[in-house]
Design an enzyme around this catalytic site. Structure first.
Site, short mmCIF file in Angstrom:
data_model
loop_
_atom_site.label_atom_id
_atom_site.label_comp_id
_atom_site.label_asym_id
_atom_site.label_seq_id
_atom_site.Cartn_x
_atom_site.Cartn_y
_atom_site.Cartn_z
N ASP A 197 1.53 -33.82 52.91
CA ASP A 197 1.82 -32.90 51.69
C ASP A 197 1.81 -33.47 50.40
O ASP A 197 1.93 -34.64 50.37
CB ASP A 197 3.28 -32.34 52.00
N HIS A 248 -0.25 -25.75 49.55
CA HIS A 248 1.31 -26.08 49.62
C HIS A 248 1.74 -25.46 48.31
O HIS A 248 2.81 -25.99 47.81
CB HIS A 248 1.47 -27.68 49.66
N HIS A 342 3.35 -37.55 53.55
CA HIS A 342 3.42 -37.21 52.32
C HIS A 342 2.24 -38.29 51.69
O HIS A 342 2.46 -39.55 51.84
CB HIS A 342 4.59 -37.13 51.48
NI NI Z 1 6.21 -30.58 49.65
#
Ligand code: NI
Length: 379
Positions: A197, A248, A342
């Site tokens: 992400d 996202h 991430h």
């Molecule tokens: Ni995020």
């Protein structure tokens, strides 16, 4: 010729005009004096201060001239908090010790004293309001789908007119919840999806791509529109190397707190930036922070998105160390799991370093790495 005999009427005739003249003079002088008294400025004491005001001034003129020391009272909310310090009644005024009316005329030597005005509490207003639809999750798994949209309820709500603070609320009509079904592929096949992400992020996304390429693993990248606009070539590389490009949002806002129009702008903004940079129209969406409510769901449904959360949070964003991230990713893994990592948001050296350990460990346990699309299509 006896003068006095003839003089008498003569004297009478000449005395009368004098009297008339005198009366006229007195009237004129009196009038002038009265007029002068009426227009002469008056001097008086206002809150202990000597003030000179035009003749005929009233209590309300003192207020208008801001000569009173006391302030108006406060405007208070239905709960008693101060909304506006001087929004209440004007100061109370006494003239020579007696309550004074606004129109009362002032005289020389008057003693005017003011005290703080009374507080005023705002009015209450009752109106019908919609009760927001609550969401209810059923099942478990990383793929979220709305199976019942729900209906809003109706409440009669009484609020402060200015503060909008709620005083009381009565449900008039009950709503029904929105039901979200959480699911995972039913097969017991040992499939696992790695998701990254908040990228793309130069110096990190590219290193992650290098590791994935070396290990021949396909993953899913939930990109931020703002990051994609800043790094379009890196976003394109993700798509070109066969990974699933997913949305996202545009700027990682906490969507449940936003208005519907902004929620839509965030989702569509992310998607269009991704489409422009990579040529791929993203179908999968992960709301920032995994935060959803009825409002967010309504927009996600309208845009026909597939919504993915995660099973396993590696907590890599807390930078707990490479070994800890690898352990978090692998210790509770199960068939069909979605792992959250991430590649953006901040420095992710630990994530980059943990990735080969995670891949090797899961592979040793017999897992196959798939994208979210492949995972959801697995029977
Ligand atoms: Ni995020």
């Amino acid at each position: 010729m006896s003068g006095p005999h003839f003089d008498l009427p003569n004297e009478r005739r000449t005395r009368w005009p004098w009297v008339v003249a005198l009366v006229v003079v007195l009237i004129v002088a009196g009038g002038a004096a009265a007029a002068w008294a009426l227009t002469r400025p008056i001097t008086l004491s206002v809150d202990g201060q000597a003030q000179t005001l035009p003749a005929g001034s009233t209590v309300s003129d003192i207020r208008k001239a801001n000569l009173l020391k006391a302030t108006p009272g406060a405007l208070k909310s239905v709960k008693g908090s101060v909304i506006q310090q001087t929004g209440g009644k004007p100061p109370t005024v006494t003239r020579n010790g007696e309550p004074a009316l606004a129109k009362q005329r002032l005289h020389n030597g008057d003693r005017i004293v003011s005290t703080v005005g009374a507080d005023v509490t705002e009015k209450s207003v009752t109106a019908t309001e919609a009760i927001a639809i609550v969401t209810e999750n059923r099942g478990s798994g990383p793929v979220a789908t709305v199976i019942e949209t729900g209906t809003p309820g109706v409440a009669e709500v009484t609020r402060g007119e200015v503060s909008h603070i709620k005083v009381s609320s009565k449900v008039v009509k009950r709503g029904t919840p929105m039901v979200v079904l959480l699911s995972r592929p039913k097969s017991g096949d040992k499939l696992v999806a790695l998701t990254f992400d908040d990228g793309p992020y130069p110096g990190q996304t590219d290193k992650i791509l290098d590791v994935l390429a070396a290990k021949r693993v396909k993953a899913t990248f939930f990109m931020l529109g703002g990051r994609v606009k800043a790094n379009p070539a890196l976003a394109r590389r993700v798509a070109d190397e066969g990974h699933l490009v997913a949305n996202h949002s545009l700027g990682h806002k906490n969507l449940p707190k936003e208005k519907p129009v902004e929620i839509r702008r965030q989702i569509k903004g992310g998607a269009s930036a991704i489409k422009k940079a990579t040529g791929v129209q993203p179908v999968w969406f992960r709301p920032p922070y995994g935060a959803v409510n009825g409002k967010v769901w309504t927009e996600m449904r309208a845009l026909k998105l597939r919504v993915a959360m995660w099973d396993i949070d590696t907590l890599d964003w807390t930078k707990p160390g490479v070994k800890r991230i690898a352990k978090n990713a692998t210790r509770r893994v199960k068939p069909g799991a979605v792992i959250l990592m991430h590649d953006g948001g901040a420095h992710r050296e630990q994530t980059v370093a943990a990735l080969p350990l995670i891949i090797d460990k899961l592979r040793a346990q017999g897992y196959t790495f798939v994208t979210l699309a492949e995972l959801s299509e697995a029977k």
